[in-house]
Design a protein around this motif. Sequence first.
Motif, mmCIF file in Angstrom:
data_model
loop_
_atom_site.group_PDB
_atom_site.id
_atom_site.type_symbol
_atom_site.label_atom_id
_atom_site.label_comp_id
_atom_site.label_asym_id
_atom_site.label_seq_id
_atom_site.Cartn_x
_atom_site.Cartn_y
_atom_site.Cartn_z
ATOM 1 N N MET A 1 0.823 -1.211 0.000
ATOM 2 C CA MET A 1 0.000 0.000 0.000
ATOM 3 C C MET A 1 0.861 1.267 0.000
ATOM 4 S SD MET A 1 -2.786 1.660 -0.033
ATOM 5 C CE MET A 1 -4.006 0.362 0.106
ATOM 6 N N ILE A 2 1.885 1.296 0.882
ATOM 7 C CA ILE A 2 2.809 2.433 0.936
ATOM 8 C C ILE A 2 4.225 1.899 0.760
ATOM 9 C CG2 ILE A 2 3.694 4.342 2.319
ATOM 10 C CD1 ILE A 2 1.027 4.401 3.781
ATOM 11 N N SER A 3 4.947 2.470 -0.206
ATOM 12 C CA SER A 3 6.304 2.028 -0.485
ATOM 13 C C SER A 3 7.219 3.250 -0.578
ATOM 14 C CB SER A 3 6.352 1.245 -1.797
ATOM 15 O OG SER A 3 7.672 0.860 -2.110
ATOM 16 N N VAL A 4 8.237 3.277 0.265
ATOM 17 C CA VAL A 4 9.198 4.374 0.302
ATOM 18 C C VAL A 4 10.576 3.804 -0.023
ATOM 19 C CG1 VAL A 4 10.268 6.143 1.742
ATOM 20 C CG2 VAL A 4 7.837 5.607 2.031
ATOM 21 N N GLU A 5 11.241 4.383 -1.010
ATOM 22 C CA GLU A 5 12.537 3.869 -1.449
ATOM 23 C C GLU A 5 13.555 5.000 -1.574
ATOM 24 O OE1 GLU A 5 12.089 1.695 -5.045
ATOM 25 O OE2 GLU A 5 10.828 0.126 -4.158
ATOM 26 N N HIS A 6 14.609 4.903 -0.773
ATOM 27 C CA HIS A 6 15.778 5.792 -0.866
ATOM 28 C C HIS A 6 15.384 7.278 -0.833
ATOM 29 C CE1 HIS A 6 17.833 2.089 -1.797
ATOM 30 N NE2 HIS A 6 17.097 1.915 -2.877
ATOM 31 N N LEU A 7 14.461 7.612 0.045
ATOM 32 C CA LEU A 7 13.957 8.975 0.124
ATOM 33 C C LEU A 7 14.942 9.863 0.882
ATOM 34 C CD1 LEU A 7 11.230 10.019 -0.961
ATOM 35 C CD2 LEU A 7 10.372 9.937 1.389
ATOM 36 N N SER A 8 15.275 11.022 0.308
ATOM 37 C CA SER A 8 16.173 11.977 0.945
ATOM 38 C C SER A 8 15.623 13.384 0.781
ATOM 39 C CB SER A 8 17.578 11.912 0.331
ATOM 40 O OG SER A 8 18.170 10.637 0.541
ATOM 41 N N LYS A 9 15.930 14.224 1.771
ATOM 42 C CA LYS A 9 15.528 15.628 1.707
ATOM 43 C C LYS A 9 16.624 16.472 2.325
ATOM 44 C CE LYS A 9 12.965 19.301 1.173
ATOM 45 N NZ LYS A 9 12.683 19.856 -0.175
ATOM 46 N N THR A 10 17.126 17.461 1.571
ATOM 47 C CA THR A 10 18.155 18.359 2.075
ATOM 48 C C THR A 10 17.681 19.797 1.974
ATOM 49 O OG1 THR A 10 19.213 18.475 -0.108
ATOM 50 C CG2 THR A 10 20.041 16.813 1.429
ATOM 51 N N TYR A 11 18.121 20.590 2.939
ATOM 52 C CA TYR A 11 17.879 22.028 2.930
ATOM 53 C C TYR A 11 19.254 22.697 2.863
ATOM 54 C CZ TYR A 11 13.254 20.715 4.683
ATOM 55 O OH TYR A 11 12.005 20.153 4.842
ATOM 56 N N GLY A 12 19.648 23.104 1.666
ATOM 57 C CA GLY A 12 20.992 23.639 1.508
ATOM 58 C C GLY A 12 22.020 22.556 1.774
ATOM 59 N N SER A 13 22.866 22.760 2.778
ATOM 60 C CA SER A 13 23.864 21.759 3.144
ATOM 61 C C SER A 13 23.397 20.847 4.269
ATOM 62 C CB SER A 13 25.167 22.459 3.569
ATOM 63 O OG SER A 13 24.929 23.294 4.690
ATOM 64 N N THR A 14 22.178 21.086 4.757
ATOM 65 C CA THR A 14 21.644 20.295 5.872
ATOM 66 C C THR A 14 20.754 19.171 5.363
ATOM 67 O OG1 THR A 14 21.654 22.234 7.320
ATOM 68 C CG2 THR A 14 20.314 20.364 8.012
ATOM 69 N N SER A 15 21.027 17.957 5.812
ATOM 70 C CA SER A 15 20.241 16.791 5.413
ATOM 71 C C SER A 15 19.210 16.485 6.486
ATOM 72 C CB SER A 15 21.162 15.586 5.196
ATOM 73 O OG SER A 15 20.404 14.441 4.867
ATOM 74 N N ALA A 16 17.928 16.543 6.110
ATOM 75 C CA ALA A 16 16.853 16.232 7.056
ATOM 76 C C ALA A 16 16.618 14.732 7.143
ATOM 77 C CB ALA A 16 15.570 16.946 6.650
ATOM 78 N N ILE A 17 16.555 14.060 5.999
ATOM 79 C CA ILE A 17 16.465 12.597 5.954
ATOM 80 C C ILE A 17 17.384 12.094 4.853
ATOM 81 C CG2 ILE A 17 14.133 12.427 6.896
ATOM 82 C CD1 ILE A 17 13.110 12.045 4.021
ATOM 83 N N THR A 18 17.891 10.874 5.022
ATOM 84 C CA THR A 18 18.850 10.309 4.073
ATOM 85 C C THR A 18 18.519 8.849 3.790
ATOM 86 O OG1 THR A 18 20.592 11.757 4.947
ATOM 87 C CG2 THR A 18 21.286 9.878 3.610
ATOM 88 N N ASP A 19 18.223 8.532 2.540
ATOM 89 C CA ASP A 19 18.055 7.146 2.087
ATOM 90 C C ASP A 19 17.026 6.385 2.928
ATOM 91 O OD1 ASP A 19 18.685 5.163 0.250
ATOM 92 O OD2 ASP A 19 20.131 4.228 1.596
ATOM 93 N N VAL A 20 15.889 7.010 3.199
ATOM 94 C CA VAL A 20 14.829 6.378 3.995
ATOM 95 C C VAL A 20 14.077 5.375 3.131
ATOM 96 C CG1 VAL A 20 12.629 6.786 5.169
ATOM 97 C CG2 VAL A 20 14.586 8.284 5.609
ATOM 98 N N THR A 21 13.990 4.141 3.605
ATOM 99 C CA THR A 21 13.318 3.066 2.871
ATOM 100 C C THR A 21 12.484 2.223 3.822
ATOM 101 O OG1 THR A 21 15.098 2.941 1.219
ATOM 102 C CG2 THR A 21 13.648 1.025 1.421
#
Length: 337
Positions: free
Chosen positions: A1-21
């Motif tokens: 139903m929900i599939s998350v693969e290698h999700l990343s989010k950065t704000y400038g040089s700051t990484s909020a999430i990295t490779d979330v699966t």
Amino acid sequence: MISVEHLSKTYGSTSAITDVTFDVEPGEILGFLGPNGAGKTTTMRILAGYLPATSGTARIAGFDVHDNSLLVRQRIGYLPETPPLYPEMTVEGFLYFVARIKGVSAGDRATKITAAIERCNLQEKRHVIIRKLSKGYRQRVGIAQAIVHDPPAIILDEPTVGLDPRQIIEVRNLIKSLAGSHTIIISTHILPEVSMTCSRVAIINGGKVVATDTPDNLMNQLTKGSGYEIEIEGEAALAKQVLQNVAGVNFVESISAVGMHSHTSLKENQAYLRVISQPGTEPGKDIAAALIGTGFGLLEMRRVNATLEDVFLQLTTEEKILETETEIAEAKEGEAA
């Protein structure tokens, strides 16, 4: 139903999430567990279509969150940490408004609104203005707006934060009643919410998912559920030194009297210790022999099972240690340069 693969989010040089699966199966309740600032809300906002990811993919009911945002939003119910309510509206009026903007047909609105009100136990508050409701009832209205269009997936960000114990139980029971007919993700840093509500847990720390499994499996894999709580006569520091040398002992820590018995208090020359054994070992007899053989009075010893809190602390503490070591190494490299 929900599939998350290698999700990343950065704000400038700051990484909020990295490779979330991680994945969530149909009808399952997944607890998305992590300390404050770990990246839970960022992940929830990406799944809800409120925030674009920097990289990676997320799919809900077969649709990509980025490429098919409107189709995804039609299939999810989202409750952010602060419920999106209009305080000047009545409960029923607000739900009619939400049902209309979520595309519920005019012929179905009354039925779906009544169903959401009943599921959230809001019958007596149906015609009450929202600003007059307690925080617990406002949280229920927030959940009602998330389910009024009967979506297959529901995303709840910190659904019990700020509630009193009775309200927490009521909201927890409501969420459990939605399982099976809905796929649910609960973002929380409150451990009892996960152990009492969720069938599976994903632990996130420092923007990275560090474990995903059922609570029982995580406890068995990481700690093997083996440990002892001990009450002794003697000095705790010396007893810890003795026990650390016993084969099969992983670590020893002092605990308060409350940690063992809520009705007792620490007496003079007494200590309470928790011993966690290494996976696959049973050092109980050796622990008792070591204490007695070195002159400690063994007043009580009992086996205890590991808790989800133990797993959570083990995972998040290890991650923090690794991050600290990395920071130190980087600093040394900078000094050498």
